[in-house]
Design an enzyme around this catalytic site. Structure first.
Site, short mmCIF file in Angstrom:
data_model
loop_
_atom_site.label_atom_id
_atom_site.label_comp_id
_atom_site.label_asym_id
_atom_site.label_seq_id
_atom_site.Cartn_x
_atom_site.Cartn_y
_atom_site.Cartn_z
CG ASN A 66 -2.20 -0.81 0.96
OD1 ASN A 66 -2.66 -1.03 -0.02
ND2 ASN A 66 -2.76 -1.33 1.98
CB CYS A 75 -4.39 -5.40 -5.04
SG CYS A 75 -4.91 -4.42 -6.14
CG ASN A 199 -9.49 -3.42 2.33
OD1 ASN A 199 -8.91 -2.74 1.93
ND2 ASN A 199 -9.38 -4.58 2.37
NE ARG A 218 -5.63 -4.20 4.97
CZ ARG A 218 -5.64 -5.47 4.94
NH1 ARG A 218 -5.64 -6.17 6.29
NH2 ARG A 218 -5.21 -6.08 3.93
CB CYS A 226 -11.37 -1.77 -4.38
SG CYS A 226 -10.70 -3.01 -3.22
CB THR A 228 -10.21 -7.69 -3.02
OG1 THR A 228 -9.80 -6.42 -2.55
CG2 THR A 228 -8.96 -8.52 -3.48
#
Length: 286
Positions: A66, A75, A199, A218, A226, A228
């Site tokens: 990240n 990811c 998240n 997160r 995003c 996921t």
């Protein structure tokens, strides 16, 4: 040191991608933050590193960091960029590659139309495996799912907890654009019930096969997409009886298509774009 990189994005979720396969890379958290910095570095939501696998039967190892410097498990949007990168860099000529991630192996397939299909693995709903501390938390059943009550800024938010290799808390909202994502997101992300943080997903149901989604990630904040998070939201929606696959997930950065048969042991499949923005070289402090 000088470092070559490729800037990529998947539905607006942007990445700095590094080749750690043909050269050794051992970046510090400070160096990761410097690369991801949008003012003084290249700028990205995450940094992706291609490495040689450490397990048998797979093609590559896929590592994700990240923008705060911390390494994370998975990811999905980055996975699509990953397979495009290894093919464009001639690290492989395979259309389908098996990739090692922190919690297992995923399969990435390049389609003729340029989109990438990612086998995202099976969702996990058992709270202790997300992980989520459900002890003493008010809960209710909806369809085949369990919703948990979280106190957020003086309000009760009912969330589904899902792991897609990383933890997600998904709630359904009436109007995702009007919802205070930037206010509630960081509170949910750091909620003490999630020992590894989480998240936070905010999903608006448009129809039984269409949703709008915003995710406060997160360690990264709100991102344009995003992968996921899209999978977690669709899985929760199907279990609650609100959605039927395949589901179009509209994010600020683009549209992803998620397919799942509703069986807990079955993988979710995600299809979406991957694009190279530019390549470059940056001087990075040791």
């Amino acid at each position: 040191m000088k470092l070559k990189f490729t800037k990529m994005h998947g539905a607006g979720n942007d990445f700095v991608v590094l080749d750690g396969y043909t050269q050794p890379l051992n970046l510090t958290e400070t160096q990761v933050r410097a690369l991801a910095n949008r003012h003084f570095g290249v700028g990205a939501d995450q940094l992706l590193v291609v490495e040689k696998p450490t397990v048998d039967g797979v093609d590559f190892r896929y590592r994700i960091f990240n923008c705060d410097g911390g390494e994370v498990e998975h990811c999905g949007n980055g996975a699509r960029c990953f397979v495009k990168f290894v093919r464009d860099s001639r690290l492989t000529d395979k259309r389908s590659v098996r990739v090692q991630v922190q919690k297992g192996v995923i399969t990435l397939t390049m389609q003729d139309n340029g989109e990438v299909v990612v086998d995202m693995g099976a969702p996990v709903f058992e709270p202790v495996q997300v992980p989520f501390d459900a002890s003493g938390v008010e809960a209710r059943r909806e369809g085949n799912d369990t919703l948990y009550a979280l106190e957020v800024n003086g309000e009760t938010r009912w969330v589904s907890v899902v792991s897609m290799g990383n933890p997600h808390a998904v709630q359904v909202v009436d109007d995702v654009e009007a919802f205070p994502v930037l206010v509630d997101g960081p509170v949910i992300e750091t909620h003490p019930r999630f020992p590894q943080r989480v998240n936070a997903g905010f999903m608006q149901i448009v129809g039984r096969s269409e949703v709008k989604l915003r995710v406060y990630e997160r360690g990264a904040g709100e991102t344009l997409a995003c992968g996921t998070g899209a999978c977690a939201a669709v899985a929760a929606g199907i279990r609650r009886g609100l959605l039927d696959a395949p589901v179009k997930v509209h994010t600020h950065g683009g549209t992803l298509t998620i397919t799942w048969n509703g069986e807990s042991a079955s993988s979710l499949m995600m299809a979406g774009p991957a694009a190279t923005v530019f390549e470059g070289e940056i001087e990075l402090a040791d």
